[in-house]
Design an enzyme around this catalytic site. Sequence first.
Site, PDB file in Angstrom:
ATOM      1  N   ASP A 309     -15.601  21.498 -15.304  1.00 55.79           N
ATOM      2  CA  ASP A 309     -14.189  21.384 -15.650  1.00 55.79           C
ATOM      3  C   ASP A 309     -13.852  20.021 -16.247  1.00 55.79           C
ATOM      4  O   ASP A 309     -14.296  18.978 -15.757  1.00 55.79           O
ATOM      5  CB  ASP A 309     -13.355  21.612 -14.382  1.00 55.79           C
ATOM      6  CG  ASP A 309     -11.875  21.428 -14.602  1.00 55.79           C
ATOM      7  OD1 ASP A 309     -11.281  22.266 -15.304  1.00 55.79           O
ATOM      8  OD2 ASP A 309     -11.317  20.445 -14.081  1.00 55.79           O
ATOM      9  N   GLU A 379     -16.283  22.587 -20.263  1.00 60.90           N
ATOM     10  CA  GLU A 379     -14.931  22.799 -20.767  1.00 60.90           C
ATOM     11  C   GLU A 379     -14.408  21.497 -21.338  1.00 60.90           C
ATOM     12  O   GLU A 379     -14.350  20.470 -20.655  1.00 60.90           O
ATOM     13  CB  GLU A 379     -14.000  23.260 -19.645  1.00 60.90           C
ATOM     14  CG  GLU A 379     -12.594  23.545 -20.133  1.00 60.90           C
ATOM     15  CD  GLU A 379     -11.501  23.023 -19.205  1.00 60.90           C
ATOM     16  OE1 GLU A 379     -10.375  23.538 -19.283  1.00 60.90           O
ATOM     17  OE2 GLU A 379     -11.766  22.079 -18.432  1.00 60.90           O
TER      18      GLU A 379
END
Length: 554
Positions: A309, A379
């Site tokens: 993330d 990401e």
Amino acid sequence: MSLKKHSGSLELGECTRNPGYRDVDGDGSAAETIGDHPGEKRDSTSVKLDSEAAEEYTQLRPYAGMPKEVLLLYSSQARYRVPREILFWLTVACTLALVALTIAVIALSPRCLSWWQSSPVYQIYPRSFKDSDGDGVGDLKGIQEQLDHFQYLNIKSVWISPFYRSPMKDFGYDVEDFRAIDPLFGTMQDFEDLLAEMHNKGLKLIMDFIPNHTSDRHRWFNLSRLRDPHYEDYYVWTDCNATTPRPNNWVSVFGNSSWTYDEVRGQCYLHQFLKEQPDLNFRNPHVRQEMIDIIHFWLGKGVDGFRMDAVKHILEAAHLRDEPQVDPNKPPELVTSEWDLHHDYTTSQLGLHDLLREWRAEMDIYSREPGRYRFMVTESYDYHEVDKTMMYYSTPLVKESDFPFNFYLLDLPQNTSGLWVQHLVHLWMANMPKGQWANWVVGNHDKPRIASSSGHTYIRVINMLLLTLPGTPTTYYGEEIGMENINVTDSQIQDPRSPMQWSDDMNAGFNNKTNITWLPVHPDYRTVNVEVENSFILLPHSVSSQPPQTVLYL
């Protein structure tokens, strides 16, 4: 046989003589004897006949079952030796050619697809997927109850959004304990049971890994606030106080200053997201090791991969200088949005990719198990800076992520023309490093649903595009049936990810035990649900009067 006269009587004589034969009792050869009696001298006629017999013997052609001596007599002749050598070298040449051809085919043929390449990735938001205990919130047992849904869709890869212990200020992305399951979703035993059942059904589980920050309720942060010698530099601290201006002009993703003053420590800490999400200091080797240990913990449990993330935010410039403004003439006090600054010092810093490659190497240790490759996806929203996104791919020399998420199709609602679609597809394919694997995302937890952003008219064609482009498609729960966002009031939790619509039963089948759901079910659940879609696929078109909203069935 022939008859031979000896001493007035007839005796049997041999018609073939062995010129190399020597008598047992003497040194004379058979050529020197007459008849069968040693010592008798043979006449010249006998010697002549024996010579002719020997010559005739050598003129015999090779025959089956010939003795070794006869075979060797002929094997050295050119008419036998040359063909034999030609056949030998021809066999060697054919063997080498076959080996070379095999190597060429292996080298030039595309490798077999891994599990993360041969199936769409299906993202689950656990709060809204399936409630198993009637408390109105989805949980891990609820996911386990619905595993057959993925098999029906021919999906093998399931990504579950965060279920770590968390105060839920950012819906699980503010982690209080990286090694614990939040009681809202179940227990560690529930997780292990889910993972085991997924593997039994041939499914792979991808977890969210959140390295950039923790919750301000994490044990590390509390010890860092108290200046514990080991944890003092676990976070990014700098001098300031409650009354002086902020240390610099850095702005968080959610707006306003990235700095918050902590009264306990008497300094400001950095948070690129909510103030309840302090940024970890990855220039501290202890922090780096903590993250590696967490990776080992979950891989040891059997997790098949991680979605990393917000990776571009992991490192910040150590000098903490002001970032340049997009509009240099804008008053500094009005710089309150991330779009007001060029993020030269807070994203994609030198050393970021070394860190990711280190994690990839740790994951590769577990990938040595046969058939247990551990997948890594990153990401990073880089918007028009597509070259920065491409840097997360592996290189021929160093492995990094298997691919970075491709978010460019999220811009489809801006323009519905075919030329715009072609532009977005070409943007990725033209910039992707040679030999790498593409991927496509049209919906996730950060963006509105397709039906809400693009309209029902385009649901089918967008899903068809997602599934037919080369590479791995990623879809968000509910997109396969055309779910829409819901409208929420100010008093409700501001997240439009409403419960999954399984059927037209109470609460859309999300919670069939009590009349409680953490968010309202969308009003269209009676006609937009999994059962309706399944019945349309299974029955002839003439039987169903309600067309499906989308098609994700492979």
